[in-house]
Design an enzyme around this catalytic site. Sequence first.
Site, PDB file in Angstrom:
ATOM      1  N   ALA A  62       9.671 -12.247  47.201  1.00 60.31           N
ATOM      2  CA  ALA A  62       9.310 -13.338  47.989  1.00 60.31           C
ATOM      3  C   ALA A  62      10.479 -13.828  48.713  1.00 60.31           C
ATOM      4  O   ALA A  62      11.777 -13.679  48.210  1.00 60.31           O
ATOM      5  CB  ALA A  62       8.580 -14.534  47.010  1.00 60.31           C
ATOM      6  N   GLY A 101       8.021 -10.272  43.992  1.00 59.91           N
ATOM      7  CA  GLY A 101       6.989  -9.963  44.554  1.00 59.91           C
ATOM      8  C   GLY A 101       7.056  -8.822  45.392  1.00 59.91           C
ATOM      9  O   GLY A 101       5.787  -7.905  45.603  1.00 59.91           O
ATOM     10  N   GLU A 104       5.801  -6.498  42.733  1.00 64.02           N
ATOM     11  CA  GLU A 104       4.283  -6.768  42.413  1.00 64.02           C
ATOM     12  C   GLU A 104       3.318  -6.216  43.689  1.00 64.02           C
ATOM     13  O   GLU A 104       2.267  -5.976  43.211  1.00 64.02           O
ATOM     14  CB  GLU A 104       4.130  -8.358  42.539  1.00 64.02           C
ATOM     15  CG  GLU A 104       4.407  -8.905  41.011  1.00 64.02           C
ATOM     16  CD  GLU A 104       4.869 -10.555  40.983  1.00 64.02           C
ATOM     17  OE1 GLU A 104       5.379 -11.288  42.160  1.00 64.02           O
ATOM     18  OE2 GLU A 104       4.390 -11.231  40.188  1.00 64.02           O
ATOM     19  N   GLU A 124      12.534 -12.866  38.696  1.00 63.20           N
ATOM     20  CA  GLU A 124      12.187 -14.281  38.680  1.00 63.20           C
ATOM     21  C   GLU A 124      12.732 -15.172  37.822  1.00 63.20           C
ATOM     22  O   GLU A 124      13.162 -16.337  38.136  1.00 63.20           O
ATOM     23  CB  GLU A 124      10.530 -14.558  38.770  1.00 63.20           C
ATOM     24  CG  GLU A 124       9.717 -13.705  40.093  1.00 63.20           C
ATOM     25  CD  GLU A 124       9.785 -12.390  40.043  1.00 63.20           C
ATOM     26  OE1 GLU A 124      10.117 -11.772  39.047  1.00 63.20           O
ATOM     27  OE2 GLU A 124       8.647 -11.936  40.721  1.00 63.20           O
TER      28      GLU A 124
HETATM   29  N1  3HC Z   1      14.499 -14.277  49.840  1.00 66.96           N
HETATM   30  C1  3HC Z   1      15.536 -14.683  50.712  1.00 66.96           C
HETATM   31  N2  3HC Z   1      16.786 -14.112  51.171  1.00 66.96           N
HETATM   32  C2  3HC Z   1      17.031 -13.372  50.224  1.00 66.96           C
HETATM   33  C3  3HC Z   1      16.413 -12.706  49.159  1.00 66.96           C
HETATM   34  C4  3HC Z   1      15.140 -13.316  48.967  1.00 66.96           C
HETATM   35  N3  3HC Z   1      14.334 -12.812  48.005  1.00 66.96           N
HETATM   36  N4  3HC Z   1      17.041 -11.817  48.593  1.00 66.96           N
HETATM   37  C5  3HC Z   1      18.423 -11.557  49.166  1.00 66.96           C
HETATM   38  N5  3HC Z   1      18.205 -12.806  50.343  1.00 66.96           N
HETATM   39  C6  3HC Z   1      19.487 -12.739  51.419  1.00 66.96           C
HETATM   40  C7  3HC Z   1      20.761 -13.240  50.588  1.00 66.96           C
HETATM   41  O1  3HC Z   1      20.474 -14.664  50.583  1.00 66.96           O
HETATM   42  C8  3HC Z   1      21.646 -12.943  51.650  1.00 66.96           C
HETATM   43  O2  3HC Z   1      21.733 -13.536  52.720  1.00 66.96           O
HETATM   44  P1  3HC Z   1      23.168 -13.892  53.563  1.00 66.96           P
HETATM   45  O3  3HC Z   1      23.383 -12.456  54.234  1.00 66.96           O
HETATM   46  O4  3HC Z   1      22.842 -14.661  54.591  1.00 66.96           O
HETATM   47  O5  3HC Z   1      23.917 -14.420  52.545  1.00 66.96           O
HETATM   48  C9  3HC Z   1      20.987 -11.348  52.356  1.00 66.96           C
HETATM   49  O6  3HC Z   1      19.471 -11.454  51.925  1.00 66.96           O
HETATM   50  C10 3HC Z   1      21.633 -10.167  51.511  1.00 66.96           C
HETATM   51  O7  3HC Z   1      21.443 -10.383  50.155  1.00 66.96           O
HETATM   52  P2  3HC Z   1      22.828  -9.847  49.093  1.00 66.96           P
HETATM   53  O8  3HC Z   1      24.003 -10.515  49.696  1.00 66.96           O
HETATM   54  O9  3HC Z   1      22.551 -10.515  47.760  1.00 66.96           O
HETATM   55  O10 3HC Z   1      22.763  -8.285  49.253  1.00 66.96           O
HETATM   56  P3  3HC Z   1      22.865  -7.169  48.118  1.00 66.96           P
HETATM   57  O11 3HC Z   1      22.641  -6.065  48.901  1.00 66.96           O
HETATM   58  O12 3HC Z   1      24.054  -7.436  47.468  1.00 66.96           O
HETATM   59  O13 3HC Z   1      21.882  -7.572  47.005  1.00 66.96           O
HETATM   60  C11 3HC Z   1      19.386  -7.819  46.348  1.00 66.96           C
HETATM   61  C12 3HC Z   1      20.188  -7.174  47.451  1.00 66.96           C
HETATM   62  C13 3HC Z   1      19.553  -6.977  44.844  1.00 66.96           C
HETATM   63  C14 3HC Z   1      17.828  -7.655  46.830  1.00 66.96           C
HETATM   64  C15 3HC Z   1      19.609  -9.337  46.095  1.00 66.96           C
HETATM   65  O14 3HC Z   1      19.857 -10.045  47.281  1.00 66.96           O
HETATM   66  C16 3HC Z   1      18.777  -9.828  45.257  1.00 66.96           C
HETATM   67  O15 3HC Z   1      18.884  -9.678  43.919  1.00 66.96           O
HETATM   68  N6  3HC Z   1      17.944 -10.825  45.803  1.00 66.96           N
HETATM   69  C17 3HC Z   1      16.961 -11.650  45.017  1.00 66.96           C
HETATM   70  C18 3HC Z   1      15.935 -10.651  44.498  1.00 66.96           C
HETATM   71  C19 3HC Z   1      14.791 -11.699  43.771  1.00 66.96           C
HETATM   72  O16 3HC Z   1      15.120 -12.532  43.121  1.00 66.96           O
HETATM   73  N7  3HC Z   1      13.443 -11.518  44.257  1.00 66.96           N
HETATM   74  C20 3HC Z   1      12.527 -12.202  43.520  1.00 66.96           C
HETATM   75  C21 3HC Z   1      12.194 -13.291  44.394  1.00 66.96           C
HETATM   76  S1  3HC Z   1      10.989 -14.481  43.734  1.00 66.96           S
HETATM   77  C22 3HC Z   1       9.642 -13.588  43.762  1.00 66.96           C
HETATM   78  O17 3HC Z   1       9.645 -12.521  44.048  1.00 66.96           O
HETATM   79  C23 3HC Z   1       8.434 -14.463  43.389  1.00 66.96           C
HETATM   80  C24 3HC Z   1       7.209 -13.571  43.405  1.00 66.96           C
HETATM   81  O18 3HC Z   1       6.988 -13.325  41.834  1.00 66.96           O
HETATM   82  C25 3HC Z   1       6.013 -14.333  43.867  1.00 66.96           C
END
Ligand code: 3HC
Length: 697
Positions: A62, A101, A104, A124
Amino acid sequence: MANIVELRPGAVAVIVVDNPPVNALKQAVRAGLRDAFTRARDDAGIHAIVLTAAGRTFMAGADITEFDKPPQPPGLVEVFDLMEASKKPIVAALFGTPLGGGLEVALTCHYRVAAPTTRLGLPEIKLGILPGAGGTQRLPRLIGVDKALPMILSGDPISAQEALANGLVDEIVEGDVTEGAIAFARRLLAEKAPLKRARDMEDKLKPYRDNPKLYDEVVAKSAKRTRGLAAPAAAIECVRWSFEKPFDEAERGVREAFQKLREGDQSKAQRHIFFAEREAAKVPDIPASTKPRDIKRAAVIGAGTMGGGISMCFANAGIPVTIIETSQEALDKGLATIKRNYENTVKRGGLKADEMERRVKLMTGTTDLAAGVREADIVVEAVFEDMGLKKEVFGKLDKLAKPDAVLATNTSYLNVNEIGKATARPPSVLGMHFFSPANVMRLLEIVRGAETAPDVLATAIAVGRKIGKVPAVVGVTHGFVGNRMLHARGIEAERMLLEGALPQDVDGALTEFGFPMGPFGMGDLAGLDVGWRVRKASGAKAEIADALVDAGRYGQKTGKGFYKYEGGSRSPTPDPDVEKLIVEASVRHGVKRRNLDRKEIFERLIFPLINEGARILDEGIAMRPGDIDVIWVYGYGWPVWTGGPMHYADRVGLSYIRDRLAEIAARAGNNPKLEPSPLLMRLADSGGTFAGLKKAA
Ligand code: 3HC
Ligand code: NAI
């Protein structure tokens, strides 16, 4: 601009999400998916659908930036309803990091194929929430409750190979994953394969339906430390519903639990840290295009506690490293410790033996400084904390290292500018302050000297990332950000002992909050003789700590310090002898001991630390309040679910902290260190916050 969701028609149509950098499922993506699946359903020429993404990864979750706003339709569930109603097979083509997400979405497809390097997970929990769109219900049905719960509670991803073995993916494809998925879909059509919907799979739930007690065993095995955290407990409940309740009823409960967590303080704090961590390595006056220097080989000077750990960081990341010592004996000792550390990890199952061999082979030791640094692109100095010695080492490095080598010091407190001046190339010098144990702790304070060149700074940040650290860029000041604030935390600790508290009361106030240990437990771990030596040299005093060292109580290494450690144990036990020593000191000072409650103790430890953080911000030593939060969470065990000291301070309220500090300072004889700092006063007086500073800048 490319379509955010594109539908490429054909007998096997391909839906491509294109929302760089990580294809987060923001509102426009969800709306695009809804439209694309509707069109695919209505187009008689389409018989199967492949879902994939452009760029570096399948959807990574998400869009976390949307979590602070009210939900915007369509929700993922609306998209999922369409997908599950589809009479045409949907195949996910996975690559990169299908997370949260994103995974998912994949779980809702009928089949999943993956590139060999794909890593799949539900992270998450690391954001203080739980999988809110079917992950807690579909994953247990697909791979079993016993495999799903650990993934959900740890938040750690698994490899494509593991996912194939446990049934999360149906095939691993070499080469172009979209082409592989199209071929897979064609086979499904040719074989008239059934549409496999995870929600309908019951087999793997049956044992738990028959015997719900089985779940308690899975929980006992999977649950790590969850004290104080809301999300793990909620996730455990939600997974239980997978075998206790019908799918739709369970999902309604999950969505409620998800919303509650999303709006709660813990998740807000954890999301703050997620973004602050990524921001802490960004330096506004250094363009993102600044090219880091190429780092092929490293050298580390000193094979002691820190040098050994730092060398391991390089080897772990595949960077060859030379370790330099003054004598063969010290070198052998250092190398033996490194080997033992690796062997312990292998024994615990954290590392394969051949991988250990590979890492150890990347390390060479020498007592010849010239030979050791000649080939290095980066040199990290980790010799004793002594300015004279550091200058001598840097003076030599200036003559011996490659002209474009990055020269870094791991000093804890010393002035990086002065160290740089021992060379004729201060622009190449900076601090890379690792935390002990260096191979484990994630924080890397990168200390920017007055003359440090932009590309040298960019190199240190890039290297930091490469070796798995969280870099935070700070300026030059005694102790940099973390240790300077740590010092402020210690001011009142000993006074509280004299007033009536015991070490376990003081430490307890912090462990109750979520720190792994308090100041006295930490002193025992580091060795009380370290601080004692520094105090002796500077003429400073700490009555209780000095008395303990005089009595031969150096901390864990002698089995006794502020606590006793019986039979080689690392867990502290309160010691009546220490209590006696403290009470006698109170009597000597004519202090009538009183009961200090946890709240008072906590505030007298934490508010001075926040105050020092405000000074550091005001001086520009830290660029943003979030940087300080990242430093404390990753370097000093600040509980992530409270977001670090500056985030926490905003939540408590700055005017309250100002007033309490004024009282604490007055009681401590108007100690200027404890007086509310000018920035804290300004913000408190104007009703401002630390977070607001960033927005105003
Ligand atoms: N939402 C919004 N922005 C995100 C994001 C997300 N889920 N994931 C990454 N970004 C952004 C980062 O803030 C960063 O922004 P910036 O360049 O402005 O600093 C950019 O994307 C690149 O991210 P990274 O620097 O972290 O890039 P990497 O290549 O090192 O890592 C990644 C990529 C492994 C995907 C890492 O970004 C990550 O772990 N992201 C979070 C993943 C996550 O937690 N997903 C679950 C979200 S909650 C959810 O899905 C709820 C659902 O159950 C309904
Ligand atoms: P240590 O005493 O364990 O190791 C220092 C090593 O440097 C010794 O093995 C010594 O033989 C070697 N050495 C001394 N002079 C040398 C020279 N001229 N050339 C090559 N090797 C030499 O010390 P530790 O704890 O590893 O600290 C090193 C540095 O890291 C210090 O500046 C310290 O302040 C800093 N630091 C220490 C932390 C800790 O928790 N121990 C945390 C962060 C930084």
